[in-house]
Design a protein around this motif. Structure first.
Motif, PDB file in Angstrom:
ATOM      1  N   HIS A 130       0.823  -1.182  -0.017  1.00 45.46           N
ATOM      2  CA  HIS A 130       0.080  -0.185   0.147  1.00 45.46           C
ATOM      3  C   HIS A 130       0.827   1.187   0.287  1.00 45.46           C
ATOM      4  O   HIS A 130       1.937   1.299   0.715  1.00 45.46           O
ATOM      5  N   PRO A 131       0.765   2.233  -0.903  1.00 46.77           N
ATOM      6  CA  PRO A 131       1.515   3.438  -0.990  1.00 46.77           C
ATOM      7  C   PRO A 131       1.843   4.088   0.299  1.00 46.77           C
ATOM      8  O   PRO A 131       2.814   4.851   0.656  1.00 46.77           O
ATOM      9  N   VAL A 132       0.829   4.197   1.189  1.00 46.99           N
ATOM     10  CA  VAL A 132       0.904   4.717   2.407  1.00 46.99           C
ATOM     11  C   VAL A 132       1.396   4.015   3.692  1.00 46.99           C
ATOM     12  O   VAL A 132       2.359   4.494   4.307  1.00 46.99           O
ATOM     13  N   THR A 133       0.789   2.996   3.892  1.00 46.78           N
ATOM     14  CA  THR A 133       0.985   2.015   5.074  1.00 46.78           C
ATOM     15  C   THR A 133       1.966   1.239   4.793  1.00 46.78           C
ATOM     16  O   THR A 133       2.380   0.549   5.842  1.00 46.78           O
ATOM     17  N   HIS A 134       2.084   0.763   3.756  1.00 44.55           N
ATOM     18  CA  HIS A 134       2.993  -0.463   3.229  1.00 44.55           C
ATOM     19  C   HIS A 134       2.580  -1.614   3.614  1.00 44.55           C
ATOM     20  O   HIS A 134       3.488  -2.715   3.468  1.00 44.55           O
ATOM     21  N   GLU A 135       1.281  -1.819   4.426  1.00 44.21           N
ATOM     22  CA  GLU A 135       0.888  -3.245   4.558  1.00 44.21           C
ATOM     23  C   GLU A 135       0.518  -3.827   3.135  1.00 44.21           C
ATOM     24  O   GLU A 135       0.449  -2.818   1.918  1.00 44.21           O
ATOM     25  N   ALA A 136       0.346  -4.994   2.816  1.00 42.89           N
ATOM     26  CA  ALA A 136      -0.068  -5.601   1.471  1.00 42.89           C
ATOM     27  C   ALA A 136      -1.531  -5.281   0.990  1.00 42.89           C
ATOM     28  O   ALA A 136      -2.269  -5.126   2.022  1.00 42.89           O
ATOM     29  N   ASP A 137      -1.489  -4.580  -0.186  1.00 42.33           N
ATOM     30  CA  ASP A 137      -2.729  -4.033  -0.547  1.00 42.33           C
ATOM     31  C   ASP A 137      -3.551  -5.155  -1.027  1.00 42.33           C
ATOM     32  O   ASP A 137      -3.264  -6.051  -2.388  1.00 42.33           O
ATOM     33  N   MET A 138      -4.796  -5.348  -0.655  1.00 41.17           N
ATOM     34  CA  MET A 138      -5.516  -6.592  -0.912  1.00 41.17           C
ATOM     35  C   MET A 138      -6.657  -6.440  -2.035  1.00 41.17           C
ATOM     36  O   MET A 138      -7.432  -7.136  -2.170  1.00 41.17           O
ATOM     37  N   LYS A 139      -6.441  -5.274  -2.739  1.00 39.82           N
ATOM     38  CA  LYS A 139      -7.691  -4.831  -3.611  1.00 39.82           C
ATOM     39  C   LYS A 139      -7.813  -5.938  -4.745  1.00 39.82           C
ATOM     40  O   LYS A 139      -8.823  -6.382  -5.105  1.00 39.82           O
ATOM     41  N   TYR A 140      -6.587  -6.352  -5.338  1.00 37.30           N
ATOM     42  CA  TYR A 140      -6.861  -7.400  -6.497  1.00 37.30           C
ATOM     43  C   TYR A 140      -7.266  -8.955  -5.915  1.00 37.30           C
ATOM     44  O   TYR A 140      -8.065  -9.408  -6.690  1.00 37.30           O
ATOM     45  N   ILE A 141      -7.092  -9.109  -4.299  1.00 38.54           N
ATOM     46  CA  ILE A 141      -7.385 -10.351  -4.044  1.00 38.54           C
ATOM     47  C   ILE A 141      -8.691 -10.124  -3.685  1.00 38.54           C
ATOM     48  O   ILE A 141      -9.680 -11.183  -4.173  1.00 38.54           O
ATOM     49  N   HIS A 142      -9.187  -9.262  -3.301  1.00 38.96           N
ATOM     50  CA  HIS A 142     -10.701  -9.192  -2.986  1.00 38.96           C
ATOM     51  C   HIS A 142     -11.484  -9.111  -4.047  1.00 38.96           C
ATOM     52  O   HIS A 142     -12.558  -9.742  -4.496  1.00 38.96           O
ATOM     53  N   ALA A 143     -10.949  -8.377  -5.059  1.00 37.00           N
ATOM     54  CA  ALA A 143     -11.655  -8.430  -6.420  1.00 37.00           C
ATOM     55  C   ALA A 143     -11.813  -9.833  -7.091  1.00 37.00           C
ATOM     56  O   ALA A 143     -12.635 -10.316  -7.500  1.00 37.00           O
ATOM     57  N   ALA A 144     -10.486 -10.251  -7.153  1.00 40.98           N
ATOM     58  CA  ALA A 144     -10.587 -11.849  -7.705  1.00 40.98           C
ATOM     59  C   ALA A 144     -11.848 -12.553  -6.918  1.00 40.98           C
ATOM     60  O   ALA A 144     -12.460 -13.373  -7.361  1.00 40.98           O
ATOM     61  N   ALA A 145     -11.773 -12.677  -5.617  1.00 34.74           N
ATOM     62  CA  ALA A 145     -12.345 -13.433  -4.822  1.00 34.74           C
ATOM     63  C   ALA A 145     -13.946 -13.320  -5.240  1.00 34.74           C
ATOM     64  O   ALA A 145     -14.781 -14.270  -5.469  1.00 34.74           O
ATOM     65  N   THR A 146     -14.329 -11.924  -5.276  1.00 38.15           N
ATOM     66  CA  THR A 146     -15.533 -11.606  -5.710  1.00 38.15           C
ATOM     67  C   THR A 146     -15.981 -12.138  -6.947  1.00 38.15           C
ATOM     68  O   THR A 146     -17.121 -12.289  -7.105  1.00 38.15           O
ATOM     69  N   GLU A 147     -15.184 -11.716  -7.851  1.00 40.31           N
ATOM     70  CA  GLU A 147     -15.529 -12.055  -9.452  1.00 40.31           C
ATOM     71  C   GLU A 147     -15.662 -13.491  -9.488  1.00 40.31           C
ATOM     72  O   GLU A 147     -16.450 -13.993 -10.626  1.00 40.31           O
ATOM     73  N   LEU A 148     -14.793 -14.430  -8.933  1.00 42.75           N
ATOM     74  CA  LEU A 148     -14.714 -15.740  -9.129  1.00 42.75           C
ATOM     75  C   LEU A 148     -16.185 -16.299  -8.507  1.00 42.75           C
ATOM     76  O   LEU A 148     -16.543 -17.411  -9.190  1.00 42.75           O
ATOM     77  N   ALA A 149     -16.564 -15.896  -7.333  1.00 41.66           N
ATOM     78  CA  ALA A 149     -17.710 -16.375  -6.530  1.00 41.66           C
ATOM     79  C   ALA A 149     -18.874 -17.027  -7.300  1.00 41.66           C
ATOM     80  O   ALA A 149     -19.185 -18.222  -7.247  1.00 41.66           O
ATOM     81  N   GLU A 150     -19.200 -16.037  -8.316  1.00 35.31           N
ATOM     82  CA  GLU A 150     -20.752 -16.477  -9.190  1.00 35.31           C
ATOM     83  C   GLU A 150     -20.431 -17.511 -10.101  1.00 35.31           C
ATOM     84  O   GLU A 150     -21.525 -18.249 -10.369  1.00 35.31           O
ATOM     85  N   HIS A 151     -19.565 -17.679 -10.450  1.00 31.59           N
ATOM     86  CA  HIS A 151     -19.048 -18.871 -11.216  1.00 31.59           C
ATOM     87  C   HIS A 151     -18.789 -20.165 -10.910  1.00 31.59           C
ATOM     88  O   HIS A 151     -18.541 -21.327 -11.521  1.00 31.59           O
ATOM     89  N   LEU A 152     -18.498 -20.328  -9.516  1.00 23.45           N
ATOM     90  CA  LEU A 152     -18.541 -21.761  -8.903  1.00 23.45           C
ATOM     91  C   LEU A 152     -19.587 -22.928  -9.384  1.00 23.45           C
ATOM     92  O   LEU A 152     -20.758 -22.515  -9.180  1.00 23.45           O
ATOM     93  N   ASN A 176     -15.226 -15.348   3.268  1.00 28.00           N
ATOM     94  CA  ASN A 176     -16.472 -14.550   3.580  1.00 28.00           C
ATOM     95  C   ASN A 176     -16.874 -14.035   2.450  1.00 28.00           C
ATOM     96  O   ASN A 176     -18.067 -13.809   2.066  1.00 28.00           O
ATOM     97  N   LEU A 177     -16.263 -13.263   1.582  1.00 26.53           N
ATOM     98  CA  LEU A 177     -16.605 -12.673   0.108  1.00 26.53           C
ATOM     99  C   LEU A 177     -17.182 -13.612  -0.602  1.00 26.53           C
ATOM    100  O   LEU A 177     -18.146 -13.187  -1.307  1.00 26.53           O
ATOM    101  N   ILE A 178     -16.549 -14.883  -0.957  1.00 20.50           N
ATOM    102  CA  ILE A 178     -17.407 -15.711  -1.679  1.00 20.50           C
ATOM    103  C   ILE A 178     -18.898 -16.153  -1.053  1.00 20.50           C
ATOM    104  O   ILE A 178     -19.762 -16.339  -1.611  1.00 20.50           O
TER     105      ILE A 178
END
Ligand code: NAD
Length: 432
Positions: A89-111, A133-135
């Motif tokens: 993350h550009p400010v906090t330097h923690e791992a930015d989860m936006k791609y992970i969360h997007a992937a989990a949400t996008e894949l869910a409906e196709h399972l 939880n997202l799925i």
């Protein structure tokens, strides 16, 4: 097995090609249309030793396909591997989860049917729970398990490491999911250590391993500084240390600091997680800060060698963060080049594989040479920043005639000291 892989980068593509070679039917999914178009047209999108050959072979045999469609990649998969980026993350330097969360949400409906979702991306502890939880939220009826399957490949050796893993770590909370992963890696049965642990332990194993390796590199770099001051030779010291089986000989190579897309971001993410949990991790903080300082020190060495000279021209050999890859992300070479640019020096660089990726990052801030000798023409100093084998074979007699001043700062200790001295060079390596 049918495998869908989300993210076709430095991890996703070698993993997809490797699994296809093991006989699985793989679909690689990426949201970047241009990447998928290239791959569909048989054009490989990154350099890894030995990857291109296997890529073409498996396309021809029909074991691997590429798509931008989540539906196409997920709906029939037995296992879905998430291999998207987790940048800092550009400010906090923690791992930015936006791609992970997007992937989990996008894949869910196709399972469809029971599916294992395996996370190969390096993710903070507890991410498996978040994905679950997202799925569930998006598709309450889905029948699935989320598994942590951290990736330990070394860039530059991704193909080798895929087929010869030191270990496969599986963080799974159900037996059913463990069995799917066992089936996926059946070819490695009895050939490699397969460690089944709790999902959260697996997530921590990845960060604990990378942070430890970063500390080891930082440690040997500090020891190299000490050797330079005291007349010892870091290679003799490292050899003596490495013969102790508790220490081991690997990762005791001094250099310009660690880099790449993993160690810098993973140490920062680990430091952030420690802080969040009120745990002191002073060693990791010391490695992070020391590594930043290290690159500045290297730039200072280069500039000191041309002190007093006007219109300085610096020849840089090596831009990738290490040999065997075209990846320049967080490359020490790139940071050193940026530091050198502040002095107003003109830089001409050459890298055997990373010219295109470097151009994307540096643009016209520096000049690019077609080969190593062209970079050296009229230079006041040569800085060697990446450990490519071919730099070892520089003809120093020829180099001496091309350069304006005979200065070499060898941040990778590739040049033979005696050869440099015979050819009249003012040579400085690391730790000796
Ligand atoms: P990368 O940036 O090379 O590739 C990520 C790919 O994911 C990109 O092509 C991007 O377009 C794609 N993507 C992102 N979101 C997507 C989505 N929602 N749907 C489809 N595609 C999507 O990253 P990388 O170097 O392969 O790293 C991936 C993960 O693996 C990171 O977490 C990293 O820390 C970890 N890792 C990397 C290495 C390494 O050597 N590079 C080694 C071990 C672990």
């Amino acid at each position: 097995m049918k495998v869908g892989i989300i993210g076709t980068g430095y991890v996703g593509l070698p993993t997809g090609v490797g699994l296809a070679e093991l006989g699985h039917n793989v679909i690689c999914i990426d949201r970047e249309q241009s990447k998928i178009d290239a791959l569909k047209n048989g054009k490989i999108t990154l350099y890894e030793d030995g990857l291109e050959e296997l890529f073409h072979k498996n396309i021809k045999e029909g074991h691997i396909k590429f798509t931008t469609s989540m539906k196409e990649g997920i709906e029939n998969a037995d296992i879905v591997i998430i291999a998207v980026g987790t940048p800092p993350h550009p400010v906090t330097h923690e791992a930015d989860m936006k791609y992970i969360h997007a992937a989990a949400t996008e894949l869910a409906e196709h399972l469809q049917g029971y599916t294992v979702i395996a996370t190969k991306s390096t993710v903070p502890v507890g991410t498996g729970d978040d994905i679950e939880n997202l799925i569930k939220k998006k598709n309450p009826k889905a029948d699935f398990d989320v598994v942590s399957l951290p990736e330990f490949l070394r860039e530059g050796f991704a193909v080798h490491d895929f087929f010869n893993p030191d270990r496969i770590v599986v963080g799974a909370n159900t037996e059913r999911a463990c069995n799917v992963i066992k089936e996926l890696y059946k070819s490695f049965e009895n050939k490699t250590n397969m460690l089944f642990v709790k999902r959260r332990s697996s997530e921590v194993i990845k960060y604990a391993s990378n942070s430890f390796l970063a500390i080891k590199i930082h440690y040997i770099n500090e020891m190299a500084n000490f050797c330079e001051k005291t007349g010892a030779d870091i290679y003799e010291v490292a050899k003596g240390m490495g013969l102790d089986s508790r220490i081991g000989p690997k990762f005791l190579n001094p250099g310009p600091g660690y880099g790449g897309s993993c160690f810098p971001k993973d140490t920062m993410a680990m430091e952030y997680m420690a802080r969040q949990n009120n745990v002191d991790m002073t060693l990791i903080s010391a490695a992070i800060n020391g590594n930043i300082k290290r690159k500045k020190e290297m730039a200072d060495r280069i500039l000191n060698s041309v002190k007093g000279i006007e219109n300085v021209k610096i020849a840089v050999l090596g831009l990738a963060f290490k040999n065997g890859t075209d990846d320049c992300r967080e490359s020490p070479a790139m940071d050193i080049v940026c530091e050198l640019l502040k002095s107003g020096a003109k830089i001409t660089a050459f890298d055997p594989k990373a010219m295109n990726t470097a151009k994307i990052l540096l643009g016209d801030k520096i000049n690019y040479a077609d080969n190593m000798y062209e970079a050296l023409k009229d230079a006041n100093v040569l800085a060697i920043l990446t450990e490519w084998e071919e730099f070892k074979n520089l003809d120093l007699n020829k180099v001496a005639k091309l350069m304006r001043n005979k200065n070499i700062i060898d941040c990778r200790n590739l040049i033979d000291i005696e050869n440099a001295s015979t050819n009249g060079f003012n040579y400085k390596g690391i730790g000796r």
